[in-house]
Scaffold this motif. Structure first.
Motif, PDB file in Angstrom:
ATOM      1  N   LYS A 266       0.833  -1.205   0.000  1.00 18.23           N
ATOM      2  CA  LYS A 266       0.000   0.000   0.000  1.00 18.23           C
ATOM      3  C   LYS A 266       0.864   1.251   0.000  1.00 18.23           C
ATOM      4  CE  LYS A 266      -3.714   2.339   2.501  1.00 18.23           C
ATOM      5  NZ  LYS A 266      -4.624   2.302   3.691  1.00 18.23           N
ATOM      6  N   LEU A 267       1.975   1.191   0.748  1.00 14.66           N
ATOM      7  CA  LEU A 267       2.900   2.316   0.809  1.00 14.66           C
ATOM      8  C   LEU A 267       3.477   2.606  -0.579  1.00 14.66           C
ATOM      9  CD1 LEU A 267       4.021   4.064   3.191  1.00 14.66           C
ATOM     10  CD2 LEU A 267       5.993   2.557   3.197  1.00 14.66           C
ATOM     11  N   LEU A 268       3.877   1.551  -1.281  1.00 14.89           N
ATOM     12  CA  LEU A 268       4.437   1.719  -2.617  1.00 14.89           C
ATOM     13  C   LEU A 268       3.395   2.242  -3.601  1.00 14.89           C
ATOM     14  CD1 LEU A 268       6.578  -1.548  -2.844  1.00 14.89           C
ATOM     15  CD2 LEU A 268       7.455   0.797  -2.783  1.00 14.89           C
ATOM     16  N   ALA A 269       2.158   1.737  -3.470  1.00  7.92           N
ATOM     17  CA  ALA A 269       1.097   2.181  -4.381  1.00  7.92           C
ATOM     18  C   ALA A 269       0.777   3.653  -4.174  1.00  7.92           C
ATOM     19  CB  ALA A 269      -0.150   1.327  -4.173  1.00  7.92           C
ATOM     20  N   THR A 270       0.722   4.073  -2.901  1.00  8.89           N
ATOM     21  CA  THR A 270       0.447   5.481  -2.615  1.00  8.89           C
ATOM     22  C   THR A 270       1.563   6.369  -3.149  1.00  8.89           C
ATOM     23  OG1 THR A 270      -0.814   4.902  -0.630  1.00  8.89           O
ATOM     24  CG2 THR A 270       0.013   7.162  -0.784  1.00  8.89           C
ATOM     25  N   ARG A 271       2.828   5.950  -2.960  1.00  4.61           N
ATOM     26  CA  ARG A 271       3.945   6.734  -3.464  1.00  4.61           C
ATOM     27  C   ARG A 271       3.862   6.863  -4.989  1.00  4.61           C
ATOM     28  NH1 ARG A 271       9.158   7.980  -2.188  1.00  4.61           N
ATOM     29  NH2 ARG A 271       8.216   8.511  -0.193  1.00  4.61           N
ATOM     30  N   ARG A 272       3.553   5.776  -5.660  1.00  7.01           N
ATOM     31  CA  ARG A 272       3.461   5.822  -7.118  1.00  7.01           C
ATOM     32  C   ARG A 272       2.362   6.801  -7.562  1.00  7.01           C
ATOM     33  NH1 ARG A 272       3.167   0.922  -7.698  1.00  7.01           N
ATOM     34  NH2 ARG A 272       0.913   0.668  -7.772  1.00  7.01           N
ATOM     35  N   GLN A 273       1.213   6.771  -6.874  1.00  8.36           N
ATOM     36  CA  GLN A 273       0.119   7.672  -7.231  1.00  8.36           C
ATOM     37  C   GLN A 273       0.487   9.130  -6.957  1.00  8.36           C
ATOM     38  OE1 GLN A 273      -2.876   5.883  -4.823  1.00  8.36           O
ATOM     39  NE2 GLN A 273      -3.279   4.219  -6.275  1.00  8.36           N
ATOM     40  N   VAL A 300      10.071  15.773  -7.302  1.00 10.26           N
ATOM     41  CA  VAL A 300       9.667  14.365  -7.424  1.00 10.26           C
ATOM     42  C   VAL A 300      10.900  13.472  -7.489  1.00 10.26           C
ATOM     43  CG1 VAL A 300       8.482  12.667  -8.874  1.00 10.26           C
ATOM     44  CG2 VAL A 300       7.470  14.929  -8.525  1.00 10.26           C
ATOM     45  N   GLY A 301      11.898  13.890  -8.248  1.00 10.91           N
ATOM     46  CA  GLY A 301      13.104  13.092  -8.385  1.00 10.91           C
ATOM     47  C   GLY A 301      13.907  12.965  -7.104  1.00 10.91           C
ATOM     48  N   SER A 302      13.736  13.899  -6.176  1.00 14.54           N
ATOM     49  CA  SER A 302      14.505  13.877  -4.928  1.00 14.54           C
ATOM     50  C   SER A 302      13.791  13.149  -3.792  1.00 14.54           C
ATOM     51  CB  SER A 302      14.807  15.313  -4.479  1.00 14.54           C
ATOM     52  OG  SER A 302      13.614  15.987  -4.077  1.00 14.54           O
ATOM     53  N   MET A 303      12.601  12.620  -4.052  1.00 16.23           N
ATOM     54  CA  MET A 303      11.872  11.924  -2.987  1.00 16.23           C
ATOM     55  C   MET A 303      12.633  10.680  -2.554  1.00 16.23           C
ATOM     56  SD  MET A 303       7.842  12.054  -4.085  1.00 16.23           S
ATOM     57  CE  MET A 303       6.932  13.613  -4.089  1.00 16.23           C
ATOM     58  N   PRO A 304      12.824  10.481  -1.248  1.00 20.12           N
ATOM     59  CA  PRO A 304      13.503   9.266  -0.773  1.00 20.12           C
ATOM     60  C   PRO A 304      12.610   8.052  -0.988  1.00 20.12           C
ATOM     61  CG  PRO A 304      12.605  10.492   1.074  1.00 20.12           C
ATOM     62  CD  PRO A 304      12.385  11.340  -0.138  1.00 20.12           C
ATOM     63  N   PRO A 305      13.173   6.848  -1.036  1.00 23.23           N
ATOM     64  CA  PRO A 305      12.350   5.648  -1.225  1.00 23.23           C
ATOM     65  C   PRO A 305      11.403   5.449  -0.043  1.00 23.23           C
ATOM     66  CG  PRO A 305      14.589   5.053  -0.626  1.00 23.23           C
ATOM     67  CD  PRO A 305      14.601   6.527  -0.900  1.00 23.23           C
ATOM     68  N   PRO A 306      10.196   4.965  -0.296  1.00 19.02           N
ATOM     69  CA  PRO A 306       9.253   4.735   0.807  1.00 19.02           C
ATOM     70  C   PRO A 306       9.681   3.538   1.644  1.00 19.02           C
ATOM     71  CG  PRO A 306       8.301   3.946  -1.245  1.00 19.02           C
ATOM     72  CD  PRO A 306       9.597   4.625  -1.600  1.00 19.02           C
TER      73      PRO A 306
END
Length: 333
Positions: A266-273, A300-306
Protein backbone atom coordinates in the motif's frame (compact mmCIF):
# COMPACT_ATOMS: atom_id res chain seq x y z
CA UNK A 1 -28.86 17.75 28.46
CA UNK A 2 -25.94 19.48 26.85
CA UNK A 3 -26.26 20.49 23.23
CA UNK A 4 -24.04 18.57 20.85
CA UNK A 5 -22.98 20.26 17.67
CA UNK A 6 -22.33 18.51 14.39
CA UNK A 7 -18.85 19.24 13.10
CA UNK A 8 -18.82 21.81 10.32
CA UNK A 9 -17.78 20.71 6.87
CA UNK A 10 -14.04 21.00 6.45
CA UNK A 11 -12.49 21.86 3.09
CA UNK A 12 -10.65 19.22 1.08
CA UNK A 13 -6.90 19.64 0.54
CA UNK A 14 -6.00 22.07 -2.22
CA UNK A 15 -3.93 19.37 -3.94
CA UNK A 16 -5.48 15.91 -4.13
CA UNK A 17 -2.40 14.30 -5.63
CA UNK A 18 -3.45 10.71 -5.01
CA UNK A 19 -6.55 11.29 -7.14
CA UNK A 20 -4.40 12.87 -9.84
CA UNK A 21 -2.22 9.76 -9.78
CA UNK A 22 -5.28 7.53 -10.22
CA UNK A 23 -6.30 9.65 -13.21
CA UNK A 24 -9.65 10.23 -11.47
CA UNK A 25 -9.28 13.99 -11.29
CA UNK A 26 -6.57 15.44 -13.48
CA UNK A 27 -5.41 18.94 -12.49
CA UNK A 28 -6.75 21.97 -14.30
CA UNK A 29 -4.67 24.08 -16.63
CA UNK A 30 -5.55 27.20 -14.64
CA UNK A 31 -4.50 27.26 -11.00
CA UNK A 32 -5.66 29.65 -8.29
CA UNK A 33 -3.05 31.86 -6.58
CA UNK A 34 -3.45 29.81 -3.38
CA UNK A 35 -2.81 26.55 -5.25
CA UNK A 36 0.24 27.95 -7.03
CA UNK A 37 1.64 29.21 -3.73
CA UNK A 38 1.12 25.79 -2.12
CA UNK A 39 2.80 24.02 -5.05
CA UNK A 40 5.79 26.37 -4.84
CA UNK A 41 6.15 26.03 -1.05
CA UNK A 42 5.96 22.25 -1.19
CA UNK A 43 8.39 21.87 -4.11
CA UNK A 44 11.03 23.96 -2.34
CA UNK A 45 10.41 22.04 0.91
CA UNK A 46 9.26 24.93 3.05
CA UNK A 47 9.30 23.97 6.77
CA UNK A 48 6.16 22.11 7.79
CA UNK A 49 4.01 23.02 10.76
CA UNK A 50 3.01 20.40 13.28
CA UNK A 51 -0.37 20.40 15.05
CA UNK A 52 -1.29 17.41 17.17
CA UNK A 53 -3.69 16.55 19.96
CA UNK A 54 -1.77 15.04 22.84
CA UNK A 55 -4.37 13.43 25.05
CA UNK A 56 -6.77 15.36 27.25
CA UNK A 57 -7.77 15.18 30.89
CA UNK A 58 -10.91 13.23 31.83
CA UNK A 59 -11.03 14.51 35.42
CA UNK A 60 -10.47 17.90 37.03
CA UNK A 61 -7.44 16.53 38.90
CA UNK A 62 -5.90 15.19 35.68
CA UNK A 63 -6.41 18.51 33.91
CA UNK A 64 -4.87 20.45 36.80
CA UNK A 65 -1.88 18.09 36.88
CA UNK A 66 -1.31 18.56 33.16
CA UNK A 67 -1.57 22.34 33.47
CA UNK A 68 1.07 22.29 36.22
CA UNK A 69 3.29 20.11 34.03
CA UNK A 70 2.89 22.47 31.07
CA UNK A 71 3.73 25.63 33.03
CA UNK A 72 6.58 23.90 34.90
CA UNK A 73 4.86 24.32 38.27
CA UNK A 74 4.11 27.99 37.67
CA UNK A 75 7.48 29.01 36.24
CA UNK A 76 6.15 29.79 32.72
CA UNK A 77 3.63 32.37 31.55
CA UNK A 78 0.10 31.51 30.41
CA UNK A 79 -1.64 33.48 27.67
CA UNK A 80 -5.40 33.20 28.05
CA UNK A 81 -8.40 33.72 25.79
CA UNK A 82 -9.05 36.96 27.71
CA UNK A 83 -5.67 38.25 26.52
CA UNK A 84 -4.16 38.00 29.99
CA UNK A 85 -0.63 37.01 30.92
CA UNK A 86 -0.78 34.87 34.07
CA UNK A 87 1.87 32.95 35.96
CA UNK A 88 2.34 31.30 39.32
CA UNK A 89 1.60 28.00 41.01
CA UNK A 90 -2.08 28.84 41.49
CA UNK A 91 -2.88 29.36 37.78
CA UNK A 92 -3.66 25.70 37.10
CA UNK A 93 -6.31 25.60 39.83
CA UNK A 94 -7.67 29.01 38.79
CA UNK A 95 -8.14 27.92 35.16
CA UNK A 96 -10.04 24.75 36.07
CA UNK A 97 -12.32 26.89 38.27
CA UNK A 98 -12.76 29.66 35.67
CA UNK A 99 -13.72 27.08 33.05
CA UNK A 100 -16.14 25.34 35.45
CA UNK A 101 -14.62 21.96 34.69
CA UNK A 102 -16.13 20.48 37.86
CA UNK A 103 -19.62 21.02 36.38
CA UNK A 104 -18.51 19.46 33.09
CA UNK A 105 -17.13 16.44 34.95
CA UNK A 106 -20.35 16.04 36.95
CA UNK A 107 -22.43 16.11 33.79
CA UNK A 108 -20.21 13.54 32.12
CA UNK A 109 -20.52 11.28 35.18
CA UNK A 110 -24.34 11.30 35.00
CA UNK A 111 -26.07 8.02 33.98
CA UNK A 112 -25.86 7.47 30.24
CA UNK A 113 -28.45 5.34 28.43
CA UNK A 114 -26.09 4.37 25.61
CA UNK A 115 -23.49 1.62 25.43
CA UNK A 116 -22.27 0.42 28.85
CA UNK A 117 -18.65 0.92 29.83
CA UNK A 118 -18.28 4.21 28.03
CA UNK A 119 -15.08 6.04 28.97
CA UNK A 120 -15.45 9.49 30.58
CA UNK A 121 -15.42 12.26 28.00
CA UNK A 122 -12.44 14.61 27.78
CA UNK A 123 -12.80 17.85 29.70
CA UNK A 124 -10.08 19.55 27.63
CA UNK A 125 -8.08 18.96 24.47
CA UNK A 126 -4.30 19.34 24.72
CA UNK A 127 -3.01 20.76 21.43
CA UNK A 128 0.65 21.20 20.51
CA UNK A 129 1.55 23.75 17.81
CA UNK A 130 5.14 23.37 16.69
CA UNK A 131 7.75 24.49 14.18
CA UNK A 132 11.27 23.15 13.43
CA UNK A 133 14.41 24.26 15.23
CA UNK A 134 15.58 27.71 14.24
CA UNK A 135 12.12 29.27 14.00
CA UNK A 136 11.77 32.46 16.05
CA UNK A 137 9.95 31.49 19.25
CA UNK A 138 8.12 34.81 19.63
CA UNK A 139 6.71 34.40 16.11
CA UNK A 140 5.43 30.92 16.95
CA UNK A 141 3.67 32.33 20.02
CA UNK A 142 2.22 35.26 18.06
CA UNK A 143 0.91 32.95 15.33
CA UNK A 144 -0.50 30.55 17.95
CA UNK A 145 -2.40 33.36 19.64
CA UNK A 146 -3.86 34.46 16.29
CA UNK A 147 -4.78 30.86 15.43
CA UNK A 148 -6.53 30.35 18.78
CA UNK A 149 -8.48 33.60 18.45
CA UNK A 150 -9.72 32.62 14.99
CA UNK A 151 -10.64 29.06 15.92
CA UNK A 152 -11.90 29.24 19.50
CA UNK A 153 -12.46 32.78 20.82
CA UNK A 154 -16.01 33.38 22.05
CA UNK A 155 -16.84 29.68 21.85
CA UNK A 156 -14.30 27.55 23.73
CA UNK A 157 -12.15 28.73 26.63
CA UNK A 158 -8.41 28.24 26.18
CA UNK A 159 -4.95 29.11 27.48
CA UNK A 160 -1.46 28.52 26.12
CA UNK A 161 2.19 28.32 27.16
CA UNK A 162 5.31 28.65 24.98
CA UNK A 163 8.08 26.05 25.39
CA UNK A 164 11.60 26.60 24.04
CA UNK A 165 13.51 23.90 25.97
CA UNK A 166 13.28 21.11 23.37
CA UNK A 167 15.27 22.75 20.59
CA UNK A 168 12.18 23.55 18.53
CA UNK A 169 9.69 26.21 19.70
CA UNK A 170 6.22 24.87 20.42
CA UNK A 171 3.06 26.04 22.14
CA UNK A 172 0.88 23.93 24.41
CA UNK A 173 -2.70 25.09 23.79
CA UNK A 174 -5.27 23.76 26.28
CA UNK A 175 -8.86 24.10 25.01
CA UNK A 176 -11.99 23.43 27.02
CA UNK A 177 -13.86 20.63 25.23
CA UNK A 178 -17.32 22.07 25.96
CA UNK A 179 -18.56 25.56 25.15
CA UNK A 180 -20.70 27.63 27.50
CA UNK A 181 -23.67 26.69 25.28
CA UNK A 182 -23.00 22.99 25.71
CA UNK A 183 -21.45 22.36 22.30
CA UNK A 184 -18.64 19.83 22.30
CA UNK A 185 -15.44 20.35 20.34
CA UNK A 186 -14.85 17.27 18.21
CA UNK A 187 -11.48 16.70 16.58
CA UNK A 188 -11.24 14.54 13.45
CA UNK A 189 -8.47 14.01 10.90
CA UNK A 190 -10.12 16.66 8.72
CA UNK A 191 -10.14 19.06 11.68
CA UNK A 192 -6.41 18.56 12.26
CA UNK A 193 -5.68 19.04 8.56
CA UNK A 194 -7.59 22.32 8.60
CA UNK A 195 -5.89 23.46 11.83
CA UNK A 196 -2.47 22.81 10.30
CA UNK A 197 -3.38 24.93 7.27
CA UNK A 198 -4.70 27.75 9.46
CA UNK A 199 -1.64 27.69 11.74
CA UNK A 200 0.67 27.85 8.71
CA UNK A 201 -1.33 30.81 7.38
CA UNK A 202 -0.91 32.66 10.68
CA UNK A 203 2.84 31.96 10.68
CA UNK A 204 3.21 33.34 7.18
CA UNK A 205 1.27 36.42 8.30
CA UNK A 206 4.02 37.16 10.87
CA UNK A 207 6.81 36.57 8.36
CA UNK A 208 7.65 32.89 8.97
CA UNK A 209 7.87 30.57 5.97
CA UNK A 210 5.54 27.69 6.81
CA UNK A 211 3.68 24.98 4.94
CA UNK A 212 0.98 22.43 5.76
CA UNK A 213 0.82 19.33 3.57
CA UNK A 214 0.25 15.66 4.24
CA UNK A 215 3.32 13.49 4.72
CA UNK A 216 2.64 11.33 1.64
CA UNK A 217 2.36 14.44 -0.55
CA UNK A 218 5.91 15.41 0.47
CA UNK A 219 7.25 11.95 -0.34
CA UNK A 220 7.70 10.96 3.31
CA UNK A 221 6.69 7.53 4.53
CA UNK A 222 7.51 7.69 8.23
CA UNK A 223 4.63 6.24 10.20
CA UNK A 224 3.90 8.25 13.33
CA UNK A 225 3.88 5.95 16.38
CA UNK A 226 0.99 5.85 18.79
CA UNK A 227 1.35 8.63 21.34
CA UNK A 228 1.99 6.27 24.27
CA UNK A 229 4.71 4.44 22.29
CA UNK A 230 6.31 7.75 21.29
CA UNK A 231 6.43 9.04 24.88
CA UNK A 232 7.84 5.75 26.16
CA UNK A 233 10.50 5.71 23.43
CA UNK A 234 11.56 9.24 24.44
CA UNK A 235 12.14 7.86 27.94
CA UNK A 236 13.83 4.72 26.62
CA UNK A 237 10.98 2.58 27.99
CA UNK A 238 9.09 1.51 24.87
CA UNK A 239 8.74 -2.30 24.92
CA UNK A 240 7.02 -2.11 21.53
CA UNK A 241 9.95 -0.33 19.92
CA UNK A 242 12.51 -2.53 21.68
CA UNK A 243 10.79 -5.69 20.42
CA UNK A 244 10.77 -4.31 16.87
CA UNK A 245 14.45 -3.40 16.97
CA UNK A 246 15.44 -6.78 18.43
CA UNK A 247 13.41 -8.63 15.78
CA UNK A 248 15.00 -6.67 12.92
CA UNK A 249 18.51 -7.05 14.42
CA UNK A 250 18.03 -10.82 14.63
CA UNK A 251 17.06 -10.97 10.95
CA UNK A 252 20.10 -8.90 9.97
CA UNK A 253 22.49 -11.02 12.05
CA UNK A 254 21.09 -14.18 10.49
CA UNK A 255 21.66 -12.82 7.02
CA UNK A 256 17.94 -13.04 6.29
CA UNK A 257 15.83 -10.72 4.22
CA UNK A 258 13.89 -8.19 6.30
CA UNK A 259 10.33 -9.45 6.61
CA UNK A 260 8.02 -7.30 4.52
CA UNK A 261 5.18 -5.77 6.49
CA UNK A 262 1.57 -6.02 5.26
CA UNK A 263 1.37 -2.29 4.58
CA UNK A 264 4.42 -2.19 2.30
CA UNK A 265 2.49 -2.71 -0.94
CA UNK A 266 0.00 0.00 0.00
CA UNK A 267 2.90 2.32 0.81
CA UNK A 268 4.44 1.72 -2.62
CA UNK A 269 1.10 2.18 -4.38
CA UNK A 270 0.45 5.48 -2.62
CA UNK A 271 3.95 6.73 -3.46
CA UNK A 272 3.46 5.82 -7.12
CA UNK A 273 0.12 7.67 -7.23
CA UNK A 274 1.61 10.73 -5.52
CA UNK A 275 4.55 10.86 -7.93
CA UNK A 276 2.25 10.46 -10.93
CA UNK A 277 0.04 13.19 -9.48
CA UNK A 278 2.96 15.59 -9.10
CA UNK A 279 4.12 14.84 -12.64
CA UNK A 280 0.60 15.59 -13.88
CA UNK A 281 0.79 18.92 -12.05
CA UNK A 282 4.17 19.65 -13.67
CA UNK A 283 2.75 18.85 -17.08
CA UNK A 284 -0.15 21.24 -16.56
CA UNK A 285 2.29 24.01 -15.50
CA UNK A 286 4.71 23.44 -18.38
CA UNK A 287 3.40 26.22 -20.66
CA UNK A 288 2.22 28.81 -18.12
CA UNK A 289 4.80 28.37 -15.32
CA UNK A 290 7.79 26.52 -16.83
CA UNK A 291 10.20 27.31 -13.97
CA UNK A 292 7.76 25.95 -11.40
CA UNK A 293 7.14 22.87 -13.53
CA UNK A 294 10.88 22.16 -13.56
CA UNK A 295 11.07 22.65 -9.79
CA UNK A 296 8.20 20.18 -9.31
CA UNK A 297 9.95 17.55 -11.43
CA UNK A 298 13.18 18.01 -9.41
CA UNK A 299 11.13 17.68 -6.22
CA UNK A 300 9.67 14.36 -7.42
CA UNK A 301 13.10 13.09 -8.39
CA UNK A 302 14.50 13.88 -4.93
CA UNK A 303 11.87 11.92 -2.99
CA UNK A 304 13.50 9.27 -0.77
CA UNK A 305 12.35 5.65 -1.23
CA UNK A 306 9.25 4.73 0.81
CA UNK A 307 10.18 2.63 3.84
CA UNK A 308 8.07 0.72 6.33
CA UNK A 309 8.87 0.89 10.04
CA UNK A 310 10.93 -2.34 9.93
CA UNK A 311 12.84 -1.20 6.84
CA UNK A 312 13.59 2.12 8.53
CA UNK A 313 14.85 0.35 11.66
CA UNK A 314 17.06 -1.92 9.50
CA UNK A 315 18.50 1.10 7.70
CA UNK A 316 19.30 2.82 11.00
CA UNK A 317 20.92 -0.31 12.45
CA UNK A 318 23.08 -0.82 9.35
CA UNK A 319 24.12 2.85 9.47
CA UNK A 320 25.15 2.49 13.13
CA UNK A 321 27.15 -0.65 12.34
CA UNK A 322 29.02 1.12 9.54
CA UNK A 323 29.90 3.99 11.90
CA UNK A 324 30.92 1.76 14.82
CA UNK A 325 34.70 1.55 15.36
CA UNK A 326 36.21 -1.74 14.28
CA UNK A 327 37.79 -3.71 17.12
CA UNK A 328 41.21 -5.23 16.56
CA UNK A 329 41.10 -9.01 16.35
CA UNK A 330 43.71 -10.88 18.41
CA UNK A 331 46.57 -12.37 16.39
CA UNK A 332 46.19 -15.99 15.41
CA UNK A 333 48.93 -18.57 15.70
Amino acid sequence: MAMRSREAERPRPLLDLVSYGRRAGLPREHWSPAELALIARTARRTPEVMVKVSGGGRSVAAVAAHLRYVDREGALTWRTDEDEAREGRDVAHALTADWDLAADAAEMAAPYPGAPGRRPTKLVHNLVLSMPKGTKASSVLEASRAFAREEFAGRYRYAMVLHTDRGHPHVHLIVRARSDRGERLRVSKATLRDWRAQFATQLRAVGVEANATERAVRGESRIAPRDSVYRASRRGQSTHLRARVESVAKELQGGWQIRIEPGAMKLLATRRQVQEGWLAVAQSLRDTHPAMASEVRRFVGSMPPPLTERQRIAEQLQHQLRRAPRTCEPPTR
